[in-house]
Structures are given as C-alpha cells and as structure tokens.
Design a protein around this motif. Structure first.
Motif, PDB file in Angstrom:
ATOM      1  N   PRO A 192       0.812  -1.218   0.000  1.00 51.56           N
ATOM      2  CA  PRO A 192       0.000   0.000   0.000  1.00 51.56           C
ATOM      3  C   PRO A 192       0.850   1.275   0.000  1.00 51.56           C
ATOM      4  O   PRO A 192       1.959   1.280   0.520  1.00 51.56           O
ATOM      5  CB  PRO A 192      -0.787  -0.107   1.315  1.00 51.56           C
ATOM      6  N   VAL A 208       8.517  -0.789  -8.294  1.00 48.00           N
ATOM      7  CA  VAL A 208       7.723  -1.989  -8.018  1.00 48.00           C
ATOM      8  C   VAL A 208       8.391  -3.222  -8.643  1.00 48.00           C
ATOM      9  O   VAL A 208       8.431  -4.293  -8.031  1.00 48.00           O
ATOM     10  CB  VAL A 208       6.260  -1.781  -8.482  1.00 48.00           C
ATOM     11  N   ARG A 260      -3.292  -6.827  -6.653  1.00 47.50           N
ATOM     12  CA  ARG A 260      -3.513  -5.391  -6.436  1.00 47.50           C
ATOM     13  C   ARG A 260      -4.811  -4.982  -7.117  1.00 47.50           C
ATOM     14  O   ARG A 260      -5.466  -5.800  -7.765  1.00 47.50           O
ATOM     15  CB  ARG A 260      -2.326  -4.590  -6.985  1.00 47.50           C
TER      16      ARG A 260
HETATM   17  N1  GLU Z   1       1.102   1.122  -4.068  1.00 46.86           N
HETATM   18  C1  GLU Z   1      -0.002   0.687  -4.866  1.00 46.86           C
HETATM   19  C2  GLU Z   1      -1.321   1.049  -4.202  1.00 46.86           C
HETATM   20  O1  GLU Z   1      -1.334   1.416  -3.047  1.00 46.86           O
HETATM   21  C3  GLU Z   1       0.033  -0.790  -5.131  1.00 46.86           C
HETATM   22  C4  GLU Z   1       1.126  -1.148  -6.051  1.00 46.86           C
HETATM   23  C5  GLU Z   1       1.241  -2.612  -6.362  1.00 46.86           C
HETATM   24  O2  GLU Z   1       0.667  -3.440  -5.644  1.00 46.86           O
HETATM   25  O3  GLU Z   1       1.920  -2.922  -7.328  1.00 46.86           O
HETATM   26  O4  GLU Z   1      -2.347   0.989  -4.845  1.00 46.86           O
END
Ligand code: GLU
Length: 322
Positions: free
Chosen positions: A9, A205, A219
């Motif tokens: 997250p 990522v 995700r």
């Molecule tokens: N940081 C992203 C988010 O909070 C998720 C990214 C990922 O899972 O690749 O939606």
C-alpha cells in the motif's frame, strides 16, 4: 519455487474496504499455499505520504486477523521494506538498464506531450490519449545520436525514460483474464526516473518484486494497465514474471473508487462505530465470492476454501451498511 506474495500500500490515507479487500485476497492466496507474505510500504510519493498511515494500516490489518512474515514492523531478509529507503537498488537497476542501452535522458515535459496532442496540424493530431492520459511518447523524440558512456550521472538534470521495444506483451490475469498491450503504441517510452530525481512507481515496483522474490502480485484493477510496462522492465532486468491478480475495486454508491471522502468506510471508522472485525471479513469474503452471504467470519476460516476462480472481476458497491 517458494510462493511469495506481498501487499504494497501507499501510505496516503487510511486502509478502507477496497484496500482491505485486495489485502485479504493477497493474504488468502499466500496462506493457502503456505507461502511467505511481505508488507511493503510504497512511499515514493513523499508529499502524499500521511504521517502515521503505515502504522494505522498495519494495525487495521492485524485487527482483521491478518499477518505477514516480513515488513517494516518486523524486518526480514529483504529489508528495508519502505521504498523511500531503497533508492540505491533503483539507481543500480537504472545503471544496468543504461549499460544495456535500454534507457535515455529526456528533457521534454508532460506539457510538451499535451501540446502535441492538441496541435491542430502537429504530427500527432487526433492522437488518442495513451494510458497515462497523454499521447504516447513519440519515437521522434528519442535521442538521434548514440549516448556518451557515463551519461547516467547522479546529478543528471533530465528524466530517464525506458526504450519500449515494438510488439505486444500479454499475461493471464487470475481475475481479469487475458490482457495484452502494445506498449509502444499505447504509452511509448515511459519515465523511470523523473527530472526531479524521484523514481517512478513502475521501476520501484519491479525492482522490489524481483529483489524480494515475489511470485504473485495482487492489487487493484486500477493498476491493470501498468502491468505491461512492468513486464517490459522484468524482461529488460531479467527475472521471473510473477502471477498477477487484479482485484475489482470497491466503489461508493456514486460508483466512484473509494477515496478519503468516503472516510466512513475506512476500517478505523468502522471499528470506531463498533463494527466487529468478523463482520468486515464476512462482508469482504462475500464480495470476493467466497461466502454465500455476508455473515461474520474469521480470515483463517477462509484459507482452505479460497479460489481465484470465485473472485468476480467487476466492482462492488459498499453502502456503509455492513
Ligand atoms: N502502491 C499501490 C497502491 O497502493 C500498489 C502497487 C502494487 O501493488 O503494485 O495501490
């Protein structure tokens, strides 16, 4: 290969029903396969980071009965677990890409691209917006000369873009089915490091998922169109492609993705109103196709019966009445 999943997250606000639903699916999949689950903090976007959000989200997750094997609160073999502390890895990856001739410096701005889209007689007149809301980066803007060795310096005053190869990439998403993209046509050469020095989500990522040995990525479906770009990067950096599952969004009654405005659907708010964790898990399980009704349940009780095939692809509406 050991199963490794992660929840990543961005600490930009409270964990709400949408992020909890993604987290639950990711956790169930890993726990069913007796794999390792990693909690990673995607805090590259410094100004959007909300103080205390990391701890709050982990606290909410524990309240739901979820756990993880590695993360910022317990460390582990892949520490550190916050992207803001992993810049050296992103720089090293960028250097490898530069050595392989896969990236180039760029002084064009987003505005240049937007201007290109609106120019009545310009080369891209009528160009459809790409997946980033701007037209694909034109090939004509690539450097016309070979780059001098050592151009990628720490003090480089330019953005760094990835040279997208021609051709289509695709993958079989566990929830959304077959997805294919001609990235050169849809997005063009995309940014890996901004001119101000910030690393792009796409690079961070991929570097982290490869470094952490992640075998499955779960995700929100709002990131579905990032995956093709990530496949290109995995190809360029070398490494195994994880399995992907893009879970549908939880939307409010107006059909919009849950945001800060839907504060009443934040886990912390539900908790404060006296809603039991089992009621939230039950609602999430029902919305994931794992229970016939939204009845109170523990996360543990769902592990054995979890099946990706049951998880619906579309959005679910949360009304606040759990
Ligand atoms: N940081 C992203 C988010 O909070 C998720 C990214 C990922 O899972 O690749 O939606």
């Amino acid at each position: 290969m050991p199963v490794v999943g992660r929840f990543a997250p961005s600490p930009t606000g409270a964990l709400h029903l949408g992020s909890a639903r993604t987290l639950l699916a990711a956790w169930l999949s890993v726990r069913q396969q007796r794999g390792r689950f990693i909690w990673r903090v995607e805090d590259l976007d410094g100004p959007r980071t909300v103080p205390g959000a990391v701890e709050q989200a982990m606290d909410d997750a524990r309240w739901l009965g979820l756990d993880w094997d590695e993360g910022p609160d317990r460390s582990g073999p892949h520490a550190p677990y916050a992207q803001s502390e992993r810049s050296a890895l992103y720089d090293a990856a960028l250097q490898r890409l530069a050595d392989a001739g896969r990236v180039f410096p760029c002084l064009r701005s987003r505005k240049d691209l937007q201007t290109l889209a609106s120019a009545p007689h310009g080369p891209a007149a009528g160009a459809l917006p790409g997946t980033e809301g701007v037209p694909p980066y034109p090939k004509a803007w690539r450097p016309s000369m070979p780059l001098p060795p050592g151009w990628l310096r720490p003090d480089l005053d330019a953005a760094v873009r990835f040279l997208v190869p021609v051709g289509t990439v695709g993958f079989n998403d566990r929830v959304q089915g077959r997805v294919e993209e001609d990235t050169a046509a849809a997005v063009g050469d995309f940014v890996l490091k901004r001119r101000d020095g910030a690393f792009a989500y796409q690079l961070a990522v991929v570097v982290d998922d490869l470094a952490m040995g992640v075998t499955e990525v779960v995700r929100g479906v709002d990131l579905l169109d990032s995956t093709a770009r990530q496949l290109h990067l995995i190809g360029a950096l070398g490494g195994n492609v994880p399995a992907y599952a893009h879970v549908g969004l939880v939307v409010n009654e107006a059909g919009e993705k849950l945001s800060k405005r839907d504060g009443a659907l934040a886990l912390a708010a539900l908790r404060e109103r006296g809603v039991a964790a089992e009621s939230v898990v039950g609602w999430l399980a029902h919305s994931l196709g794992l229970a016939t009704a939204a009845e109170p349940l523990t996360a543990r009780a769902l592990v054995d019966g979890f099946r990706w095939a049951r998880v619906p692809a579309g959005p679910v509406v949360a009304s606040g009445e759990l």
